[in-house]
Design an enzyme around this catalytic site. Sequence first.
Site, mmCIF file in Angstrom:
data_model
loop_
_atom_site.group_PDB
_atom_site.id
_atom_site.type_symbol
_atom_site.label_atom_id
_atom_site.label_comp_id
_atom_site.label_asym_id
_atom_site.label_seq_id
_atom_site.Cartn_x
_atom_site.Cartn_y
_atom_site.Cartn_z
ATOM 1 N N HIS A 158 0.834 -1.220 0.000
ATOM 2 C CA HIS A 158 0.000 0.000 0.000
ATOM 3 C C HIS A 158 0.861 1.260 0.000
ATOM 4 C CE1 HIS A 158 -3.373 -2.661 1.313
ATOM 5 N NE2 HIS A 158 -2.396 -3.240 1.983
ATOM 6 N N SER A 279 14.800 20.933 -17.083
ATOM 7 C CA SER A 279 13.603 21.716 -17.353
ATOM 8 C C SER A 279 14.001 22.974 -18.111
ATOM 9 C CB SER A 279 12.935 22.084 -16.017
ATOM 10 O OG SER A 279 12.205 23.295 -16.154
ATOM 11 N N LYS A 285 15.969 21.455 -11.909
ATOM 12 C CA LYS A 285 15.310 20.170 -12.156
ATOM 13 C C LYS A 285 16.195 19.148 -12.847
ATOM 14 C CE LYS A 285 11.604 19.068 -11.569
ATOM 15 N NZ LYS A 285 10.310 19.359 -12.184
ATOM 16 N N GLU A 292 9.823 7.688 -17.196
ATOM 17 C CA GLU A 292 8.417 8.085 -17.368
ATOM 18 C C GLU A 292 7.868 7.619 -18.712
ATOM 19 O OE1 GLU A 292 7.522 12.279 -15.554
ATOM 20 O OE2 GLU A 292 9.625 12.215 -16.120
#
Length: 461
Positions: A158, A279, A285, A292
Site C-alpha cells: 500500500h 527543465s 530540475k 516516465e
Amino acid sequence: MKNQKPWSGRFKKETHARAEEMNASISFDRRLYRQDILGSIAHARVLRKAGILSKTEAARIIKGLRSVEKEMASGRFRFTPDMEDIHMAVEKRLTEKIGAAGGKLHTGRSRNDQVSLDERLYLKDEINGILALIRELQRALVEVSKKNLDCIMPGYTHMQRAQPMLFSHHLLAYYEMLKRDKGRMTDCLKRTDSMPLGSGALAGSPYRLDRRYCAKLLGFSAVTENSLDAVSDRDFAVEFLASAAIVSMHLSRLGEELILWSTEEFGFIELSDAFSTGSSMMPQKKNPDIAELARGKTGRVYGNLITLLTVMKALPLAYNKDMQEDKEPLFDTVRTLKTVLGVFPPMLRTMKVNRERMREAASGGFLTATDAADYLAARGMPFRGAHNAVGKAVAYCLGKGIGLTDLGLKEWKRFSPLFGSDIKRVVSAGSSVNARRLLGGTALPAVKKQLKKVEMELKKR
Ligand code: ARG
C-alpha cells in the site's frame, strides 16, 4: 486504363484516388519487402519442383527477385500508393525487370497466404530479438543485485513501509517477471512458426506444391493444417501483442519505482544524467523522463492489443480486408517494446544506489513489528494475541515519538512478559532480513541461492 492493376481484367473503371489512398498498405507494409522476397524465392523453388516453372524460368525469377531486394534495401526504390501493397510492388518490379516470366510467380499463391507468411517470418525474427533484449535486461538486474548485496531497503505494501528487505531481492523480483515474459514469447513463437503457403486464397491449391519442402526452405518447423484457418488466422499477432502488453506492464512498474526512488522524498537512487533531462524553466530540475516514457508507452502497447482484438472480432472466415489493419499496431508494438527494453539495462547499470539512505529508511520506525509478533508466537503465544500486544507497543511508541528499536526491555515487558533481552536484536532491520532464510525469502543466503540459480539460467540462455 493508364494505371493497370493486376486484377483489372473484370474492371471497367479506374480506382478513385481516395479509394486507392485508403486501400493501399504500401506505406507501412513496405517494411516486409525482405520477407516477401524470401517467401517468393522459396515459392519459385516449390513451383520448379512441381514442374510449373522450367529450370531457366525459376532461375530468372530468383535472380530478378534478388535484384529487386537489393534495390529496395538500398532505398532507391520508389514506393507509390498505386502499387497497393508490398506483394504487388515486388511482383510488378520483378516483371518490369525480367518480363512476362515474372507473371508466373503468382501461380498457386494468393496475397492471402503470402501476407500471413510475411508476417510470420517478420514476427519470428522480432520475437527472437525481443527475447535477447529481455535476457540483457535480466543480466543487468543480476549485475546490480550482485553489486549491492549488502543493501537493505524498506519493502512496501500500500506504499506504506512494511518489512525490511534486500534491495537485491527487490530487483530479482523483476527477473522473475521477465522470466515469465520469455516463456510467453517463446510460446507465441511456436505458434508463429507454421508455414501457410499453399493455402491459396482460402481453399488450398490444385497444384502439387510441396509445402514441407517450402517450410524447410524458409526455416519453419511446421506447416499450417487447414487452408481456411491459415489465411484467417492472426492469433500469432494477437498473442504477441498480448505478451508484449504484459512485458510493458512489468516495465511500467519498474519505471514507476525508479521514478519514485529518485524523488527527493525517497532519495534511494539517482539516475545518471545520461538518462535524465532538465527543465526549460526551472534550473534545479533533473527529471526521470526516460523512466516516465517507459511507463507512458505502455498505453500504446495496450492500445495496439485492443486494436487488433477489435479488428478480428466477429470477422467471418476467411480473409477480409479488415485484416490489413493488423500491421501498424504490430509494427508499432515491436518498435516500442524494443526501445523500452533496450533503455533499461544501461539506465540500471548507471544509476547511483544510495545504500545509506535505503538502510536508514528501513531501520527505526516499525518495519520489524511483525518480527516482534513472531518472537512472541515462537514462545507459545497465539499469533493473534502476539499481533495485538505488539500493536499496543507500536501505539505506545507513536505516543512517545520513538521507534521499536528505541524501546528498553522494561518497556517491552509491559506488553508481554515473554519478551527477553534478545528482543532488541530481533527488531533490528538486519536480523529481520536474515530471519527469512527459506526458499524465496529475502535473507542473504536465500538471495545468493536465487542469484546462483538465475545465473545458471542466463548461461543456458
Ligand atoms: N495488403 C493486404 C493485407 O495486408 C494483403 C492481402 C490482400 N488480399 C486481398 N485479397 N486483398 O492484408
